[in-house]
Design a protein around this motif. Sequence first.
Motif, PDB file in Angstrom:
ATOM      1  N   ARG A  61      50.688  30.958  77.251  1.00  0.00           N
ATOM      2  CA  ARG A  61      51.479  29.784  77.640  1.00  0.00           C
ATOM      3  C   ARG A  61      52.386  29.424  76.470  1.00  0.00           C
ATOM      4  O   ARG A  61      52.158  28.463  75.746  1.00  0.00           O
ATOM      5  N   ASN A  62      53.401  30.232  76.299  1.00  0.00           N
ATOM      6  CA  ASN A  62      54.244  30.162  75.113  1.00  0.00           C
ATOM      7  C   ASN A  62      55.357  29.123  75.188  1.00  0.00           C
ATOM      8  O   ASN A  62      56.124  28.978  74.252  1.00  0.00           O
ATOM      9  N   THR A  63      55.466  28.392  76.281  1.00  0.00           N
ATOM     10  CA  THR A  63      56.500  27.369  76.411  1.00  0.00           C
ATOM     11  C   THR A  63      55.830  26.009  76.549  1.00  0.00           C
ATOM     12  O   THR A  63      55.176  25.718  77.549  1.00  0.00           O
ATOM     13  N   LEU A  64      56.003  25.194  75.500  1.00  0.00           N
ATOM     14  CA  LEU A  64      55.435  23.845  75.478  1.00  0.00           C
ATOM     15  C   LEU A  64      56.515  22.870  75.915  1.00  0.00           C
ATOM     16  O   LEU A  64      57.660  22.945  75.452  1.00  0.00           O
ATOM     17  N   LYS A  87      47.106  22.185  86.578  1.00  0.00           N
ATOM     18  CA  LYS A  87      46.515  22.947  85.470  1.00  0.00           C
ATOM     19  C   LYS A  87      47.480  23.204  84.305  1.00  0.00           C
ATOM     20  O   LYS A  87      47.031  23.457  83.193  1.00  0.00           O
ATOM     21  N   ASP A  88      48.775  23.136  84.522  1.00  0.00           N
ATOM     22  CA  ASP A  88      49.726  23.328  83.423  1.00  0.00           C
ATOM     23  C   ASP A  88      49.855  22.084  82.546  1.00  0.00           C
ATOM     24  O   ASP A  88      50.376  22.151  81.443  1.00  0.00           O
ATOM     25  N   GLY A 109      56.678  30.740  80.001  1.00  0.00           N
ATOM     26  CA  GLY A 109      58.092  31.054  80.112  1.00  0.00           C
ATOM     27  C   GLY A 109      58.858  30.230  81.129  1.00  0.00           C
ATOM     28  O   GLY A 109      58.366  29.244  81.672  1.00  0.00           O
ATOM     29  N   MET A 110      60.072  30.674  81.383  1.00  0.00           N
ATOM     30  CA  MET A 110      60.980  29.943  82.263  1.00  0.00           C
ATOM     31  C   MET A 110      60.502  29.940  83.708  1.00  0.00           C
ATOM     32  O   MET A 110      60.710  28.955  84.424  1.00  0.00           O
ATOM     33  N   ASP A 111      59.859  30.988  84.151  1.00  0.00           N
ATOM     34  CA  ASP A 111      59.331  30.997  85.518  1.00  0.00           C
ATOM     35  C   ASP A 111      58.263  29.917  85.680  1.00  0.00           C
ATOM     36  O   ASP A 111      58.236  29.205  86.691  1.00  0.00           O
ATOM     37  N   ASP A 115      58.506  26.667  88.175  1.00  0.00           N
ATOM     38  CA  ASP A 115      57.451  26.408  89.157  1.00  0.00           C
ATOM     39  C   ASP A 115      56.852  25.013  88.984  1.00  0.00           C
ATOM     40  O   ASP A 115      56.621  24.303  89.967  1.00  0.00           O
ATOM     41  N   LEU A 116      56.606  24.628  87.735  1.00  0.00           N
ATOM     42  CA  LEU A 116      56.044  23.305  87.484  1.00  0.00           C
ATOM     43  C   LEU A 116      57.022  22.216  87.900  1.00  0.00           C
ATOM     44  O   LEU A 116      56.644  21.252  88.573  1.00  0.00           O
TER      45      LEU A 116
END
Length: 152
Positions: A61-64, A87-88, A109-111, A115-116
């Motif tokens: 989960r490299n995108t905070l 969950k994210d 990432g961007m996907d 989605d979130l």
Amino acid sequence: MDQIDISLLQILQEDARITVSDLSKRLSLSRPSITERLHRLQEKGIIEGFSARVSPAAIGRNTLLIIQITDLKVPASQWEKMITLEKDVLECHRVTGHIGYIIKAAVSGMDGLRDLVDRLMNYSNHVNTSIVLTSPVGYRPILPNQETDSAG
């Protein structure tokens, strides 16, 4: 709380896996005394629990993200029930001012971001996202203010 309790909190927040024996040595107290203090701090709700800090990037989960939510489409109670299941989401705070909620999330990432945001847009007319570039203060132990009380 005395200075020993404050030192105990500091040590535990730096390493919650430290043994009672090691705490005893570091604080120059008996093991039963340390155990008693730990129980008292838990009973008072000062220590809420013990957990591990996990690196989001290390588990994919490299995108905070920091997300601001305003103008809910649903009642706050429905939103809060939904967000606890997301969950994210690492943290969600209801705040004062023109923003209703601030969320900290970790996605892959961007996907994952898209989605979130798509899921959140079902509940809010305004979803404002910011990607965290760096975190100069990512975690800091919290201790009581150490102002001395002149009354003793």
